[in-house]
Motif scaffolding. Structure first.
Motif, PDB file in Angstrom:
ATOM      1  N   THR A   9       0.795  -1.231   0.000  1.00 12.59           N
ATOM      2  CA  THR A   9       0.000   0.000   0.000  1.00 12.59           C
ATOM      3  C   THR A   9       0.828   1.282   0.000  1.00 12.59           C
ATOM      4  N   PRO A  10       1.710   1.532   0.983  1.00 13.65           N
ATOM      5  CA  PRO A  10       2.348   2.843   1.083  1.00 13.65           C
ATOM      6  C   PRO A  10       3.617   2.963   0.245  1.00 13.65           C
ATOM      7  N   ASP A  11       4.285   4.102   0.403  1.00 17.25           N
ATOM      8  CA  ASP A  11       5.527   4.382  -0.326  1.00 17.25           C
ATOM      9  C   ASP A  11       6.580   3.300  -0.102  1.00 17.25           C
ATOM     10  N   PHE A  12       6.630   2.753   1.105  1.00 21.88           N
ATOM     11  CA  PHE A  12       7.621   1.720   1.422  1.00 21.88           C
ATOM     12  C   PHE A  12       7.591   0.586   0.405  1.00 21.88           C
ATOM     13  N   ALA A  13       6.402   0.231  -0.075  1.00 18.36           N
ATOM     14  CA  ALA A  13       6.244  -0.931  -0.948  1.00 18.36           C
ATOM     15  C   ALA A  13       6.558  -0.653  -2.409  1.00 18.36           C
ATOM     16  N   VAL A  14       6.654   0.618  -2.804  1.00 22.97           N
ATOM     17  CA  VAL A  14       6.805   0.954  -4.227  1.00 22.97           C
ATOM     18  C   VAL A  14       8.108   0.430  -4.828  1.00 22.97           C
ATOM     19  N   PRO A  15       9.283   0.667  -4.222  1.00 24.72           N
ATOM     20  CA  PRO A  15      10.508   0.115  -4.810  1.00 24.72           C
ATOM     21  C   PRO A  15      10.504  -1.415  -4.882  1.00 24.72           C
ATOM     22  N   ILE A  16       9.789  -2.050  -3.977  1.00 20.87           N
ATOM     23  CA  ILE A  16       9.722  -3.513  -3.964  1.00 20.87           C
ATOM     24  C   ILE A  16       8.899  -4.005  -5.143  1.00 20.87           C
ATOM     25  N   LEU A  17       7.766  -3.362  -5.394  1.00 22.84           N
ATOM     26  CA  LEU A  17       6.974  -3.690  -6.587  1.00 22.84           C
ATOM     27  C   LEU A  17       7.770  -3.418  -7.856  1.00 22.84           C
ATOM     28  N   ARG A  18       8.420  -2.284  -7.918  1.00 22.45           N
ATOM     29  CA  ARG A  18       9.179  -1.920  -9.123  1.00 22.45           C
ATOM     30  C   ARG A  18      10.289  -2.929  -9.404  1.00 22.45           C
ATOM     31  N   THR A  19      10.921  -3.415  -8.356  1.00 28.46           N
ATOM     32  CA  THR A  19      11.988  -4.410  -8.532  1.00 28.46           C
ATOM     33  C   THR A  19      11.438  -5.708  -9.117  1.00 28.46           C
ATOM     34  N   LEU A  20      10.285  -6.146  -8.644  1.00 27.07           N
ATOM     35  CA  LEU A  20       9.665  -7.356  -9.197  1.00 27.07           C
ATOM     36  C   LEU A  20       9.437  -7.213 -10.706  1.00 27.07           C
ATOM     37  N   ILE A  21       8.942  -6.060 -11.088  1.00 30.17           N
ATOM     38  CA  ILE A  21       8.651  -5.813 -12.507  1.00 30.17           C
ATOM     39  C   ILE A  21       9.947  -5.773 -13.310  1.00 30.17           C
ATOM     40  N   GLU A  22      10.913  -5.012 -12.835  1.00 31.77           N
ATOM     41  CA  GLU A  22      12.166  -4.842 -13.574  1.00 31.77           C
ATOM     42  C   GLU A  22      12.993  -6.120 -13.620  1.00 31.77           C
ATOM     43  N   ASP A  23      12.805  -7.001 -12.635  1.00 31.36           N
ATOM     44  CA  ASP A  23      13.515  -8.285 -12.638  1.00 31.36           C
ATOM     45  C   ASP A  23      12.845  -9.323 -13.539  1.00 31.36           C
ATOM     46  N   GLY A  24      11.746  -8.943 -14.173  1.00 27.56           N
ATOM     47  CA  GLY A  24      11.157  -9.795 -15.201  1.00 27.56           C
ATOM     48  C   GLY A  24      10.094 -10.766 -14.745  1.00 27.56           C
ATOM     49  N   TYR A  25       9.594 -10.602 -13.520  1.00 27.83           N
ATOM     50  CA  TYR A  25       8.515 -11.488 -13.076  1.00 27.83           C
ATOM     51  C   TYR A  25       7.191 -11.037 -13.684  1.00 27.83           C
ATOM     52  N   ASP A  26       6.301 -11.984 -13.879  1.00 30.76           N
ATOM     53  CA  ASP A  26       4.981 -11.688 -14.437  1.00 30.76           C
ATOM     54  C   ASP A  26       4.063 -11.237 -13.299  1.00 30.76           C
TER      55      ASP A  26
END
Length: 314
Positions: A9-26
């Motif tokens: 939900t908050p700002d804390f989670a944003v870099p974690i989501l972005r890393t999942l995407i950039e690392d190529g996970y679906d």
């Protein structure tokens, strides 16, 4: 490709989501809290994770209660291989926890089993801890009690507040997840149970906990102030009005006065006595109904009448 559902939900989670995407996970979907009214004008505002997901055109779900059967079914229909959560704000029901073949994992901002709960960053500073960290763990139905998959330590400096430590931990969480997931999915890790006897808790901050207790030591008060900055912000009272304290420093006091007594007024701030010989010099504050300001601005304006001997907190 591993199909992932991300919950945060908050700002804390944003870099974690972005890393999942950039690392190529679906990343098949993002689950976050509903939009909430924010500010004095109560403007309906989407959570930061929703904004990030929309940049990547990822479907977003915003259940008020994910434990309701209809909401749980929506998640199960996506058939994820893995669920990753970070500061989501809701407990997951057992049907969701049991569904992914690689389980449900959480990126938590402490070195578990220390500081289980929703405010580990605040409590780490308020308790004067020298270090904290990130734990990636399997999720279970008990609060932050699952087996530990990986951890990394993050030091806490005397200058850190919640804002600076939050950013360090968020980035550390994204990095740790990036290095952990390939090994986890390959079955190369050996998760270990938490030591229940070592568990401590960091529950969400209450309004009562925000108030400064001037009878505490100066060291504890200094940690209290930076452990609540920039949110929700520690406060005291002066002449019956709330006075939020944003920034302060520790200063030695020779002669002890009643805790809360203003013992010295200078151009850039004023020094307050505490429960020991470590005083607190207030540098940045916010009077009731006004914006945050430097103590020097305050002393030239609304606080011009402040003098030695005045008492805070009564």
């Amino acid at each position: 490709m591993t199909k992932v559902i991300f919950m945060g939900t908050p700002d804390f989670a944003v870099p974690i989501l972005r890393t999942l995407i950039e690392d190529g996970y679906d990343v098949a979907a993002v689950v976050t809290q509903p939009d909430r009214p924010v500010g004095r004008k109560r403007i309906l505002t989407p959570p930061p994770v929703k904004k990030e997901a929309e940049k990547w055109n990822i479907p977003v779900y915003q259940p008020e209660k994910i434990s309701e059967a209809a909401e749980t079914d929506k998640i199960l229909e996506l058939s994820p291989d893995l669920i990753v959560t970070a500061a989501f704000g809701q407990l997951l029901p057992s049907p969701i926890l049991d569904a992914p073949k690689h389980g449900c994992i959480n990126v938590h901002a402490s070195l578990l089993p220390e500081l289980r709960g929703g405010a580990p960053i605040h409590h780490a500073i308020m308790r004067g801890m020298a270090k904290t960290g990130i734990t990636i763990m399997y999720m279970v139905e008990k609060l932050d009690a699952g087996d530990i998959i990986s951890q990394v330590e993050v030091p806490i400096t005397e200058q850190d507040d919640v804002g600076s430590l939050h950013d360090k931990l968020s980035e550390a969480g994204a990095t740790l997840l990036s290095t952990t997931l390939p090994k986890l999915l390959a079955g190369e890790l050996n998760p270990r149970p938490q030591e229940e006897s070592q568990a401590t808790y960091a529950f969400n901050i209450t309004r009562e906990q925000e108030q400064i207790d001037w009878s505490s030591s100066g060291e504890d008060i200094y940690n209290h102030i930076r452990g609540l900055c920039p949110w929700p912000v520690a406060y005291t009272t002066f002449d019956g009005d709330i006075l939020k304290i944003w920034q302060a420093q520790k200063k030695h006091i020779e002669a002890k006065k009643k805790p809360g007594t203003i013992v010295k007024v200078e151009k850039d701030g004023f020094l307050v006595s505490t429960g020991n010989n470590t005083g607190i010099k207030i540098l940045e504050l916010q009077p009731a109904g006004k914006k945050k300001m430097s103590a020097s601005q305050y002393l030239r304006g609304a606080g011009a009448s402040i003098k030695e001997g005045d008492l805070l907190g009564e």
